[in-house]
Design an enzyme around this catalytic site. Structure first.
Site, PDB file in Angstrom:
ATOM      1  N   ARG A  44       0.869  -1.195   0.000  1.00 11.31           N
ATOM      2  CA  ARG A  44       0.000   0.000   0.000  1.00 11.31           C
ATOM      3  C   ARG A  44       0.895   1.230   0.000  1.00 11.31           C
ATOM      4  NH1 ARG A  44      -3.180  -2.409   5.145  1.00 11.31           N
ATOM      5  NH2 ARG A  44      -4.398  -3.974   4.046  1.00 11.31           N
ATOM      6  N   ARG A 137     -10.408   3.715   5.668  1.00 10.45           N
ATOM      7  CA  ARG A 137      -8.962   3.537   5.517  1.00 10.45           C
ATOM      8  C   ARG A 137      -8.538   3.654   4.050  1.00 10.45           C
ATOM      9  NH1 ARG A 137      -6.200  -1.904   7.797  1.00 10.45           N
ATOM     10  NH2 ARG A 137      -6.796  -2.663   5.735  1.00 10.45           N
ATOM     11  N   ARG A 148     -12.519  -9.404   3.279  1.00  7.50           N
ATOM     12  CA  ARG A 148     -12.105  -9.128   4.651  1.00  7.50           C
ATOM     13  C   ARG A 148     -13.294  -9.184   5.611  1.00  7.50           C
ATOM     14  NH1 ARG A 148      -7.578  -7.577   2.178  1.00  7.50           N
ATOM     15  NH2 ARG A 148      -5.794  -7.066   3.480  1.00  7.50           N
TER      16      ARG A 148
HETATM   17  N1  LIG Z   1      -1.193 -16.331   9.146  1.00  9.36           N
HETATM   18  C1  LIG Z   1      -0.641 -15.124   8.940  1.00  9.36           C
HETATM   19  N2  LIG Z   1      -1.418 -14.037   8.818  1.00  9.36           N
HETATM   20  C2  LIG Z   1      -0.811 -12.850   8.619  1.00  9.36           C
HETATM   21  C3  LIG Z   1       0.584 -12.695   8.529  1.00  9.36           C
HETATM   22  N3  LIG Z   1       0.872 -11.374   8.331  1.00  9.36           N
HETATM   23  C4  LIG Z   1      -0.302 -10.735   8.313  1.00  9.36           C
HETATM   24  N4  LIG Z   1      -1.331 -11.610   8.476  1.00  9.36           N
HETATM   25  C5  LIG Z   1      -2.768 -11.349   8.541  1.00  9.36           C
HETATM   26  O1  LIG Z   1      -3.252 -11.132   7.245  1.00  9.36           O
HETATM   27  C6  LIG Z   1      -4.410 -10.312   7.306  1.00  9.36           C
HETATM   28  C7  LIG Z   1      -4.331  -9.229   6.252  1.00  9.36           C
HETATM   29  O2  LIG Z   1      -3.252  -8.370   6.516  1.00  9.36           O
HETATM   30  P1  LIG Z   1      -3.064  -7.054   5.640  1.00  9.36           P
HETATM   31  O3  LIG Z   1      -3.128  -7.395   4.195  1.00  9.36           O
HETATM   32  O4  LIG Z   1      -1.838  -6.351   6.110  1.00  9.36           O
HETATM   33  O5  LIG Z   1      -4.370  -6.204   5.925  1.00  9.36           O
HETATM   34  P2  LIG Z   1      -4.885  -5.430   7.238  1.00  9.36           P
HETATM   35  O6  LIG Z   1      -4.816  -6.386   8.386  1.00  9.36           O
HETATM   36  O7  LIG Z   1      -6.254  -5.048   6.874  1.00  9.36           O
HETATM   37  O8  LIG Z   1      -3.973  -4.250   7.417  1.00  9.36           O
HETATM   38  C8  LIG Z   1      -4.489  -9.789   8.729  1.00  9.36           C
HETATM   39  O9  LIG Z   1      -5.473 -10.529   9.430  1.00  9.36           O
HETATM   40  C9  LIG Z   1      -3.119 -10.083   9.306  1.00  9.36           C
HETATM   41  O10 LIG Z   1      -3.175 -10.347  10.697  1.00  9.36           O
HETATM   42  C10 LIG Z   1       1.376 -13.874   8.669  1.00  9.36           C
HETATM   43  O11 LIG Z   1       2.605 -13.868   8.612  1.00  9.36           O
HETATM   44  N5  LIG Z   1       0.711 -15.045   8.864  1.00  9.36           N
HETATM   45  N1  LIG Z   2     -10.514   2.930  18.219  1.00 10.00           N
HETATM   46  C1  LIG Z   2     -10.609   3.382  16.962  1.00 10.00           C
HETATM   47  N2  LIG Z   2     -11.542   4.280  16.649  1.00 10.00           N
HETATM   48  C2  LIG Z   2     -11.664   4.741  15.376  1.00 10.00           C
HETATM   49  N3  LIG Z   2     -10.880   4.373  14.341  1.00 10.00           N
HETATM   50  C3  LIG Z   2      -9.921   3.474  14.598  1.00 10.00           C
HETATM   51  C4  LIG Z   2      -9.728   2.935  15.910  1.00 10.00           C
HETATM   52  N4  LIG Z   2      -8.703   2.049  15.859  1.00 10.00           N
HETATM   53  C5  LIG Z   2      -8.262   2.051  14.576  1.00 10.00           C
HETATM   54  N5  LIG Z   2      -8.989   2.904  13.808  1.00 10.00           N
HETATM   55  C6  LIG Z   2      -8.854   3.135  12.352  1.00 10.00           C
HETATM   56  O1  LIG Z   2      -9.406   1.990  11.709  1.00 10.00           O
HETATM   57  C7  LIG Z   2      -8.645   1.640  10.551  1.00 10.00           C
HETATM   58  C8  LIG Z   2      -8.177   0.190  10.687  1.00 10.00           C
HETATM   59  O2  LIG Z   2      -7.153   0.136  11.686  1.00 10.00           O
HETATM   60  P1  LIG Z   2      -5.826  -0.701  11.444  1.00 10.00           P
HETATM   61  O3  LIG Z   2      -4.918  -0.442  12.580  1.00 10.00           O
HETATM   62  O4  LIG Z   2      -5.302  -0.468  10.069  1.00 10.00           O
HETATM   63  O5  LIG Z   2      -6.411  -2.211  11.543  1.00 10.00           O
HETATM   64  P2  LIG Z   2      -5.733  -3.631  11.307  1.00 10.00           P
HETATM   65  O6  LIG Z   2      -4.258  -3.466  11.433  1.00 10.00           O
HETATM   66  O7  LIG Z   2      -6.300  -4.497  12.373  1.00 10.00           O
HETATM   67  O8  LIG Z   2      -6.162  -4.046   9.937  1.00 10.00           O
HETATM   68  C9  LIG Z   2      -7.508   2.635  10.436  1.00 10.00           C
HETATM   69  O9  LIG Z   2      -7.860   3.622   9.485  1.00 10.00           O
HETATM   70  C10 LIG Z   2      -7.402   3.227  11.866  1.00 10.00           C
HETATM   71  O10 LIG Z   2      -6.952   4.566  11.836  1.00 10.00           O
END
Ligand SMILES: Nc1nc2c(ncn2[C@@H]2O[C@H](COP(=O)(O)OP(=O)(O)O)[C@@H](O)[C@H]2O)c(=O)[nH]1
Ligand SMILES: Nc1ncnc2c1ncn2[C@@H]1O[C@H](COP(=O)(O)OP(=O)(O)O)[C@@H](O)[C@H]1O
Length: 196
Positions: A44, A137, A148
């Protein structure tokens, strides 16, 4: 003497794992180290190779998996993700608390290893709020957003099964969720602070 226990953060995409983790690392410099996963998804804007993920191809990742280089791997929303042994060893070698961000499949695989982490699930207050946060986001296409949300339904069900997580934190108010997370990790943080 054993090093500090690693921490597994899991929970639906969009629940707030990265937000909470980045804050934890910023507020505790030198205490935590992130286990940098491999993934086949595209970076991203703002994401750095080697820092957020090791962005990889299917072929290269599969080769690593076949070689036994990964402690776990999974397919999430059509992309491969996995934790290499090196990702964890790099952090443990620095005697830091290793944080892993993995999905629920990863949690199950890690439970079969001897890593012995603290398992924490970060959950959104509701599906509706999760969807709003993911849309706001602005990182996902409609297709990946729907995937998702589907994965989130499964995650929310499995995470509530007793014994899977040491704590389930509802990320409603960010400050309160952060305090809860810190409370869970206080003992491990203190162990490192006492040593330095
Ligand atoms: N099993 C597994 N899941 C992972 C790993 N790294 C990231 N994830 C999971 O993959 C999912 C998607 O991650 P990502 O594409 O970064 O999207 P985001 O969680 O929405 O920011 C999330 O649920 C992460 O926890 C990994 O090494 N192993
Ligand atoms: N407590 C909260 N209240 C409102 N927005 C939040 C909160 N926690 C996270 N966010 C927002 O929600 C979105 C998803 O959070 P993120 O940390 O990227 O989630 P994840 O890593 O679990 O995918 C981001 O844009 C973040 O800024």
């Amino acid at each position: 003497m054993p090093g500090p226990r690693p921490v597994v953060l899991s929970g639906p995409s969009g629940a707030g794992k990265s937000t909470l983790m980045k804050r934890l690392m910023r507020d505790h410099e030198g205490i935590f180290g992130f286990s940098v996963s491999h993934t086949t998804r595209n970076p991203r804007p703002g994401e750095e190779d080697g820092k957020d993920y090791h962005f990889s191809t299917r072929e290269v990742m599969q080769e690593g998996i076949d070689n036994g280089d990964f402690i776990e791997n999974a397919v999430f929303s059509g992309n491969m993700y996995g934790t290499s042994k090196a990702a964890i060893e790099d952090v443990l070698a620095m005697n830091k608390i290793c944080i892993l961000d993995v999905d629920i499949q990863g949690v199950k695989r890690i439970k079969e290893t001897d890593l012995n982490p603290i398992y924490i699930s970060i959950q959104p207050p509701s599906m509706e709020i999760l969807e709003t946060r993911l849309r706001d986001r602005q990182t996902e296409t409609e297709e990946s957003l729907q995937k998702r949300l589907e994965a989130a339904r499964i995650d929310m069900e499995l995470s509530n099964e007793p014994g899977v997580f040491d704590a389930v934190i509802i990320n409603d108010d960010l400050e309160r969720a952060y305090e809860e997370l810190k409370d869970m990790l206080n003992d491990e943080i203190q162990k490192i602070q006492e040593k330095s």
